[in-house]
Design a protein around this motif. Structure first.
Motif, PDB file in Angstrom:
ATOM      1  N   GLY B  53       0.823  -1.199   0.000  1.00  0.00           N
ATOM      2  CA  GLY B  53       0.000   0.000   0.000  1.00  0.00           C
ATOM      3  C   GLY B  53       0.855   1.247   0.000  1.00  0.00           C
ATOM      4  O   GLY B  53       2.077   1.170   0.150  1.00  0.00           O
ATOM      5  N   PRO B  54       0.225   2.413  -0.197  1.00  0.00           N
ATOM      6  CA  PRO B  54       0.996   3.653  -0.267  1.00  0.00           C
ATOM      7  C   PRO B  54       1.745   3.926   1.036  1.00  0.00           C
ATOM      8  O   PRO B  54       1.408   3.354   2.078  1.00  0.00           O
ATOM      9  CB  PRO B  54      -0.072   4.727  -0.516  1.00  0.00           C
ATOM     10  N   ALA B  55       2.742   4.790   0.933  1.00  0.00           N
ATOM     11  CA  ALA B  55       3.545   5.116   2.117  1.00  0.00           C
ATOM     12  C   ALA B  55       2.673   5.849   3.131  1.00  0.00           C
ATOM     13  O   ALA B  55       1.812   6.640   2.763  1.00  0.00           O
ATOM     14  CB  ALA B  55       4.723   5.978   1.708  1.00  0.00           C
ATOM     15  N   LEU B 219      -3.210  -2.415   2.139  1.00  0.00           N
ATOM     16  CA  LEU B 219      -3.633  -1.424   3.119  1.00  0.00           C
ATOM     17  C   LEU B 219      -3.744  -0.075   2.428  1.00  0.00           C
ATOM     18  O   LEU B 219      -2.749   0.474   1.969  1.00  0.00           O
ATOM     19  CB  LEU B 219      -2.566  -1.363   4.224  1.00  0.00           C
ATOM     20  N   ASP B 220      -4.946   0.450   2.320  1.00  0.00           N
ATOM     21  CA  ASP B 220      -5.137   1.725   1.630  1.00  0.00           C
ATOM     22  C   ASP B 220      -5.454   2.807   2.668  1.00  0.00           C
ATOM     23  O   ASP B 220      -5.533   2.535   3.858  1.00  0.00           O
ATOM     24  CB  ASP B 220      -6.280   1.583   0.618  1.00  0.00           C
ATOM     25  N   TYR B 221      -5.645   4.032   2.149  1.00  0.00           N
ATOM     26  CA  TYR B 221      -6.038   5.093   3.069  1.00  0.00           C
ATOM     27  C   TYR B 221      -7.359   4.696   3.728  1.00  0.00           C
ATOM     28  O   TYR B 221      -8.238   4.158   3.065  1.00  0.00           O
ATOM     29  CB  TYR B 221      -6.193   6.413   2.313  1.00  0.00           C
ATOM     30  N   PRO B 222      -7.521   4.996   5.010  1.00  0.00           N
ATOM     31  CA  PRO B 222      -8.738   4.574   5.702  1.00  0.00           C
ATOM     32  C   PRO B 222      -9.926   5.458   5.324  1.00  0.00           C
ATOM     33  O   PRO B 222      -9.743   6.506   4.699  1.00  0.00           O
ATOM     34  CB  PRO B 222      -8.361   4.783   7.172  1.00  0.00           C
ATOM     35  N   VAL B 247      -9.530  16.300   8.562  1.00  0.00           N
ATOM     36  CA  VAL B 247      -9.527  15.005   7.885  1.00  0.00           C
ATOM     37  C   VAL B 247     -10.259  15.117   6.543  1.00  0.00           C
ATOM     38  O   VAL B 247      -9.814  14.585   5.520  1.00  0.00           O
ATOM     39  CB  VAL B 247     -10.167  13.920   8.784  1.00  0.00           C
ATOM     40  N   ALA B 248     -11.361  15.884   6.550  1.00  0.00           N
ATOM     41  CA  ALA B 248     -12.106  16.061   5.292  1.00  0.00           C
ATOM     42  C   ALA B 248     -11.239  16.776   4.257  1.00  0.00           C
ATOM     43  O   ALA B 248     -11.208  16.404   3.073  1.00  0.00           O
ATOM     44  CB  ALA B 248     -13.382  16.850   5.565  1.00  0.00           C
ATOM     45  N   VAL B 249     -10.483  17.792   4.714  1.00  0.00           N
ATOM     46  CA  VAL B 249      -9.607  18.530   3.797  1.00  0.00           C
ATOM     47  C   VAL B 249      -8.539  17.593   3.215  1.00  0.00           C
ATOM     48  O   VAL B 249      -8.284  17.585   2.011  1.00  0.00           O
ATOM     49  CB  VAL B 249      -8.937  19.726   4.530  1.00  0.00           C
ATOM     50  N   VAL B 250      -7.933  16.782   4.081  1.00  0.00           N
ATOM     51  CA  VAL B 250      -6.874  15.881   3.607  1.00  0.00           C
ATOM     52  C   VAL B 250      -7.441  14.885   2.597  1.00  0.00           C
ATOM     53  O   VAL B 250      -6.818  14.586   1.573  1.00  0.00           O
ATOM     54  CB  VAL B 250      -6.229  15.123   4.788  1.00  0.00           C
ATOM     55  N   ARG B 251      -8.639  14.408   2.872  1.00  0.00           N
ATOM     56  CA  ARG B 251      -9.223  13.424   1.951  1.00  0.00           C
ATOM     57  C   ARG B 251      -9.477  14.057   0.586  1.00  0.00           C
ATOM     58  O   ARG B 251      -9.281  13.433  -0.446  1.00  0.00           O
ATOM     59  CB  ARG B 251     -10.513  12.847   2.528  1.00  0.00           C
ATOM     60  N   ILE B 264      -1.423   9.142   6.310  1.00  0.00           N
ATOM     61  CA  ILE B 264      -2.101   9.302   7.599  1.00  0.00           C
ATOM     62  C   ILE B 264      -1.168   9.986   8.596  1.00  0.00           C
ATOM     63  O   ILE B 264      -1.566  10.886   9.327  1.00  0.00           O
ATOM     64  CB  ILE B 264      -2.509   7.935   8.178  1.00  0.00           C
ATOM     65  N   SER B 265       0.096   9.555   8.588  1.00  0.00           N
ATOM     66  CA  SER B 265       1.011  10.161   9.551  1.00  0.00           C
ATOM     67  C   SER B 265       1.142  11.654   9.284  1.00  0.00           C
ATOM     68  O   SER B 265       1.336  12.449  10.205  1.00  0.00           O
ATOM     69  CB  SER B 265       2.371   9.477   9.496  1.00  0.00           C
ATOM     70  N   GLU B 266       1.028  12.043   8.013  1.00  0.00           N
ATOM     71  CA  GLU B 266       1.108  13.477   7.709  1.00  0.00           C
ATOM     72  C   GLU B 266      -0.155  14.207   8.182  1.00  0.00           C
ATOM     73  O   GLU B 266      -0.086  15.373   8.586  1.00  0.00           O
ATOM     74  CB  GLU B 266       1.363  13.683   6.218  1.00  0.00           C
TER      75      GLU B 266
END
Lengths: 430, 383
Positions: B53-55, B219-222, B247-251, B264-266
């Protein structure tokens, strides 16, 4: 500060490496084995189709025979357009290809080089890479370039030329990107593949070679290591072009032009270009005319324009073109170069002014009558004042212009463009 | 519920999927049901777990938490290009061997003192080989340690896609049999097989053989709720409502065509950053000032900044140019005619010409018209 003043305009030059090349009759038979050796498995072959010849068919079959999977994109247009590049990128990604082979003249090679750069940048639009070394990621897919015309040198050079049709569709922009990352992995120059190249096309490509040799020889970059290649390319062109044009199946003529185009590209790779190319880019951006033809028409005018700053260099060119300059002054010898070029142009039957070109002879992938979607309704070249202004502006913004022997401003370049449009070549001769 | 789940073996750490979720949650790792099921299966089947999955979606973190939850020791093998098996399995401690040889020089002298000739001396020394190729001089690396260690372990093979294929082959033997053979000593088999977690960022395809030996999970973004829960569990100090908005902005940022989407860590870093700045409202200004916490490429930054009004408030009208654009139309992002006109500017390539350096001092421009006269003069003279 004073050092800067002393060393201007281009103090530190950059020498550009060139790819391995296989030169000579029969070399195209080695594409399959060489591709295997380079680890190709699924290859995107990019070409303009070259319909009317069976070159593409033969090469593709030979590649398959050697166990390669081949995906074919044969819709590259003459003066390759950005959408050609992006379509190829899409095809490459859809089929999970791992390598490229381009077959054709400069259009196929340039589109292919662009596609590789775009792929190495996650499919970014190719128009973002205009200029010098704009790419960030050099890990692009391997590429074998197979030439079918003797002119482009693209299989060997670090430059590729693309027409931007999206930024302003009413005012297309043809640009050069010089990028070390675009260098092909292997160049294949087989004079046997030139046999099918039509007469007019061979002549025009030959003048592309002459421009590739002459421009670095007089360029302001003044790059000494390129001089030998430049001058010898001019010599080979003067010796072999007529034969290659009028006797297409003559191996000696074709081979001579093959070597000429190869070393001419080596010359401009590091030695720079000038406004023969800038004018050529501008005209084909607006009218989709053939690059070699544009170069041929622009060449004598630009020589005349540049001559006052480089008489000695032009005298050398005259000698390379076979003129006996014994007993002449430098200026007389330089004039003789211009005469020799015009004589060659007339000998191989190239139109002398842009207004003489009819729309039905604009580039249509002459080897293959391929598609020219964007320019189907290209206008006739009128050579009116608005047209000349538009072309002059394009010339001044071109990446080849800074290298021109004589510095360019709107006022100095405009008369040159005007002369290309409507001027008589005899005006330039003494 | 039909009894189809594998039965817990002695000392199995988890009784059910729910227990996995609960135990991980206690340690601050929010696992969804799919992930928890895979972890349960891994603990029962003794199979390595391959996470792709992505980093930045929590692959490495999973292994760390697995060790924490099960009370096992974490052993980490960080893979990199050019890594050889001696860095992964074991190597002989050459320095120590040499030191011992020096110290024992007299003793060695005694052994060979009455040897009649060179051959006999060599034979006597070689009879002592087993002293130098023994456990004492063996330097175990993570794989051997995981097999031989007294304490049960979680073995994390991180970023296995960066390792060469040769190392992948070495791993195969170890992962399939949980044993390592050392020619001079013998074969070690794990008393308690380690839990192995392999992670991959997909920079290259892994071999089918490796995949076959592993349980595989992408494992993808949740989803929004789980990501919010993760941010919450990290105790970033950002108020709940702001965290929800963030979280909405990041998505929405991830939906733009970015070269590297925020992980996610970012998101967690961004939440911490905003908390430190004492942000009490997520407006365009504060987001644009801190955008570099999650966006790491300059081009991405431009694209994200353009789209920011829309990210903050999805109902707001913004020019379409800021939206994710397909590659064919990337040039449409701004007014094409203005961009086009800028391409006709004289001298725009002078500084970069053919890689020429130090060309800041431009040659002086000649007076307008001089060139015109020169060219005309040439044509006139020849006429």
């Amino acid at each position: 500060m004073q050092v800067d003043e002393l060393l201007k305009p281009f103090p530190i030059k950059e020498f550009h490496p060139f790819p391995r090349a296989l030169l000579g009759p029969g070399s195209h038979e080695l594409i399959g084995p060489e591709a295997k050796k380079l680890g190709f498995q699924r290859t995107l072959v990019m070409t303009s189709g070259l319909r009317g010849t069976d070159i593409v068919h033969k090469i593709v079959e030979s590649m398959k025979y050697h166990g390669l999977e081949v995906v074919l994109y044969d819709k590259v247009e003459s003066n390759p357009k950005d959408y050609n590049v992006m379509d190829a990128v899409q095809l490459y990604q859809e089929h999970s290809c791992d390598s490229f082979v381009s077959i054709g003249g400069g259009s196929s090679h340039d589109a292919c080089k662009g596609a590789r750069i775009s792929i190495a940048h996650d499919g970014r639009n190719i128009n973002e890479f205009e200029g010098f070394n704009q790419s960030e990621n050099p890990n692009n897919p391997p590429h074998i370039a197979v030439s079918t015309t003797a002119g482009t040198g693209s299989e060997t050079s670090w430059a590729y030329v693309i027409t931007d049709t999206t930024t302003d569709p009413d005012n297309p922009h043809k640009y050069v990107a010089f990028d070390d990352a675009s260098l092909t992995t292997l160049a294949i120059d087989d004079p046997v593949l030139y046999y099918d190249c039509p007469t007019d096309f061979t002549a025009q490509c030959g003048f592309d070679v002459l421009a590739h040799g002459a421009e670095p020889y007089v360029s302001r970059l003044n790059f000494e290591p390129s001089m030998g290649n430049a001058l010898h390319a001019i010599k080979l062109t003067a010796q072999h072009l007529r034969q290659a044009v009028w006797n297409g199946q003559d191996l000696k003529g074709r081979e001579g032009m093959m070597y000429a185009q190869y070393i001419a590209a080596q010359a401009f790779n590091s030695g720079g270009l000038g406004i023969i190319h800038s004018i050529s880019h501008a005209v084909s951006a607006f009218y989709d005319t053939h690059h070699g033809l544009n170069n041929a028409i622009a060449l004598p005018r630009v020589w005349a324009f540049n001559m006052p700053v480089a008489y000695q260099r032009f005298a050398d060119i005259a000698e390379a073109m076979g003129v006996d300059t014994h007993g002449m002054t430098t200026v007389q010898a330089a004039d003789a170069a211009l005469g020799a070029a015009i004589r060659l142009l007339r000998d191989v039957g190239i139109p002398e002014r842009f207004v003489d070109i009819r729309p039905d002879s604009y580039s249509k992938n002459r080897l293959g009558q391929g598609p020219t979607k964007f320019y189907e309704r290209a206008k006739e070249i009128k050579g009116d004042a608005a047209d000349i202004d538009r072309i002059t502006n394009h010339v001044l913004g071109d990446a080849c212009t800074p290298g021109n022997a004589k510095e360019c401003t709107f006022d100095t370049v405009r008369p040159v463009v005007e002369h290309c449009m409507t001027g008589d070549l005899d005006d330039l001769l003494s | 519920m039909p009894d189809t789940t594998p039965q817990p073996s002695a000392g199995a750490p988890f009784a059910s999927v729910e227990e996995v979720i609960a135990k991980f949650a206690e340690c601050g790792y929010i696992a969804d049901r799919r992930l928890a099921t895979t972890v349960l299966l891994q603990s029962r089947l003794d199979k390595p777990l391959l996470l792709e999955g992505p980093a930045g979606v929590g692959k490495t973190e999973l292994a760390k938490k697995l060790a924490e939850v099960t009370g096992r020791r974490l052993l980490r093998l960080q893979c990199y290009e050019g890594q050889d098996e001696s860095k992964a399995l074991y190597e002989w401690d050459y320095g120590k061997q040499l030191l011992y040889t020096q110290l024992l020089r007299d003793k060695i002298g005694e052994i060979i003192a009455d040897a009649p000739d060179l051959d006999a001396a060599v034979a006597r020394i070689s009879a002592q080989d087993s002293v130098f190729f023994s456990d004492r001089f063996l330097a175990p690396r993570p794989l051997l340690e995981a097999i031989r260690g007294a304490q049960p372990a979680v073995l994390l093979v991180d970023e296995v896609d960066r390792a060469d294929e040769a190392l992948e082959a070495v791993l195969l033997e170890c992962l399939a049999e949980f044993q390592v053979s050392i020619p001079e000593i013998g074969t070690f088999t794990a008393a308690t097989p380690p839990y192995v977690v392999l992670t991959s960022n997909n920079t290259r395809d892994l071999s089918a053989a490796l995949k076959r030996r592993c349980l595989h999970l992408f494992l993808d973004y949740p989803d929004h709720e789980r990501e919010l829960e993760i941010v919450r569990s990290k105790r970033t100090g950002l108020p709940e409502e702001l965290a929800r908005q963030l979280v909405a902005v990041v998505r929405r940022l991830r939906e733009l065509t970015l070269r590297k989407a925020p992980s996610i860590s970012e998101t967690v870093d961004w939440a911490r950053t905003l908390a430190v700045l004492g942000t009490d409202e997520l407006d365009e200004r504060v987001l644009s000032e801190t955008l570099n916490v999650v966006v790491k490429y300059e081009r991405d930054l431009h694209r994200a900044l353009e789209a920011l009004p829309r990210l903050v408030d999805p109902d707001q009208q913004v020019p379409e140019s800021a939206e994710a654009a397909p590659p064919h139309h990337a040039g449409d992002e701004v007014d094409g005619r203005a961009v086009r006109a800028a391409k006709d500017l004289p001298g725009r390539f002078d500084d970069a010409y053919y890689g020429a350096r130090g060309t800041a001092a431009r040659p002086p421009q000649r007076a307008t018209g001089q060139g015109h006269r020169a060219f005309s003069a040439v044509t006139r003279r020849r006429a």
